[in-house]
Scaffold this active site. Structure first.
Site, short mmCIF file in Angstrom:
data_model
loop_
_atom_site.label_atom_id
_atom_site.label_comp_id
_atom_site.label_asym_id
_atom_site.label_seq_id
_atom_site.Cartn_x
_atom_site.Cartn_y
_atom_site.Cartn_z
N ASP A 23 23.97 -25.49 3.33
CA ASP A 23 23.52 -25.19 1.97
C ASP A 23 22.17 -24.47 1.94
O ASP A 23 21.43 -24.51 2.91
CB ASP A 23 23.33 -26.50 1.19
CG ASP A 23 24.64 -27.20 0.90
OD1 ASP A 23 24.61 -28.18 0.17
OD2 ASP A 23 25.69 -26.76 1.41
N HIS A 77 21.69 -27.67 6.44
CA HIS A 77 21.02 -26.57 5.74
C HIS A 77 20.70 -25.47 6.75
O HIS A 77 20.00 -25.74 7.73
CB HIS A 77 19.75 -27.08 5.06
CG HIS A 77 20.03 -28.11 4.01
ND1 HIS A 77 20.24 -29.43 4.30
CD2 HIS A 77 20.21 -27.99 2.67
CE1 HIS A 77 20.51 -30.10 3.18
NE2 HIS A 77 20.50 -29.25 2.17
ZN ZN Z 1 21.05 -27.48 -2.03
#
Ligand code: ZN
Length: 328
Positions: free
Chosen positions: A139, A280
């Site tokens: 993400d 991430h």
């Molecule tokens: Zn996020």
């Protein structure tokens, strides 16, 4: 009185555990502006922290676009800390790496070596459907570090799913194209990472559709999946979503740990067939953790797939507005 004597050892044990636990995790701090994003560790030791701030100072007030991030390993009081510095000028990304050896006990610091390389901003498979499967998801990108994540995925020739933020796409279009070229899936992580549950349906729709349109403009295909920012979901979001809503069942907490070893452990210790892992792509430690996670899970018989592939191979049909944390 009896109760107190009984409680005392428990209180002491709890305090010892608390102190031990505090030593394990170094606090992450971030300096964030339009030109810079600097992550650094805070040791709560004035000599070491001053050294790090002085070291970072020359990058804090520069005009160039800079990303500074880090990864560390520790053996008791000795910390092996690597700073990754990305400096963008024109169509080149300079990547500079500094290694520091920090001894917490005597507050000594040794800067060992400096390596240097540059990125240029230019730019079929067989699956055993009987094998255990896992979908890695990333993400909050794209940013320069996404290239490092893609380097590792390409090295092992495995795909993942990237939930991109619309607001980060400008200037990083080549990264989206690279994702598609190497077999990855692109999902929608909204435009500006708002806590969508606080907004009305019109705003939610705008946040989602703006990103889908941007992705379409670059890769010629709309995303098939939505992951709302923070994974926050309510009735309005489900109603507005023209996509299945994909969350996760393994959270690496990579934004908090910044240690490739810890991130890898959280995946390797918990993983089961059909799991979806939250990571991430914007962190160096996350990219490094893939070099541990991928070979380890491959040796345990896992196949890495995208989120859409995962549900396809598990014979599950994804429905718009429904929430999925794994495939089972
Ligand atoms: Zn996020």
């Amino acid at each position: 009185m009896k109760v107190r004597y009984f409680m005392l050892p428990l209180v002491i044990i709890s305090l010892i555990l608390l102190v031990l636990d505090r030593e394990k995790t170094i606090e992450n701090k971030t300096i964030f502006s339009e030109k810079q994003e600097i992550n650094y560790p805070f040791f709560n030791n004035s000599k070491i922290d001053n050294y790090i701030i002085n070291y970072l100072n020359e990058y804090i007030n520069t005009d160039e676009k800079t990303l500074i991030d880090y990864d560390y390993l520790n053996e008791e009081d000795i910390y092996y800390l690597t700073f990754y510095k990305y400096i963008i000028s024109g169509k080149k990304i300079k990547n500079n790496t500094d290694n520091l050896i920090i001894n917490i006990k005597d507050s000594s610091i040794n800067k060992t070596e400096e390596t240097f390389y540059e990125y240029d901003i230019i730019q079929n498979k067989v699956v055993n459907t009987k094998s255990k499967m896992i979908a890695l998801t990333f993400d909050d990108g794209p940013n320069y570090n996404t290239n490092k994540v893609l380097d590792v995925l390409e090295k092992y020739n495995i795909p993942a799913t990237f939930f991109v933020l619309g607001s980060k796409i400008k200037g990083n279009e080549y990264i989206l194209k690279r994702m598609v070229r190497s077999g990855n899936e692109i999902g929608n992580h909204t435009y500006s990472h708002l806590l969508l549950t606080k907004y009305d349906e019109d705003k939610i729709e705008e946040e989602i559709e703006r990103t889908s349109n941007l992705v379409f403009d670059i890769i010629g295909k709309y995303p098939n999946l939505l992951r709302p920012s923070y994974g926050s979901i309510n009735g309005k979001i489900k109603k507005v979503s023209n996509y299945p809503i994909i969350i996760w069942n393994i959270d690496t907490l990579d934004w908090k740990y910044h240690s490739s070893k810890k991130i890898a452990k959280r995946v390797i210790n918990k993983v089961k067939d059909g799991n979806i892992v939250l990571m991430h792509d914007i962190y160096s430690a996350t990219a490094n953790s893939l070099n541990i996670i991928i070979p380890e899970l491959q040796s345990k018989g896992y196949t890495f797939v995208t989120v859409s592939e995962l549900f396809y191979y598990k014979n599950m049909t994804l429905e718009n507005g429904k929430v999925y944390a794994n495939a089972k």
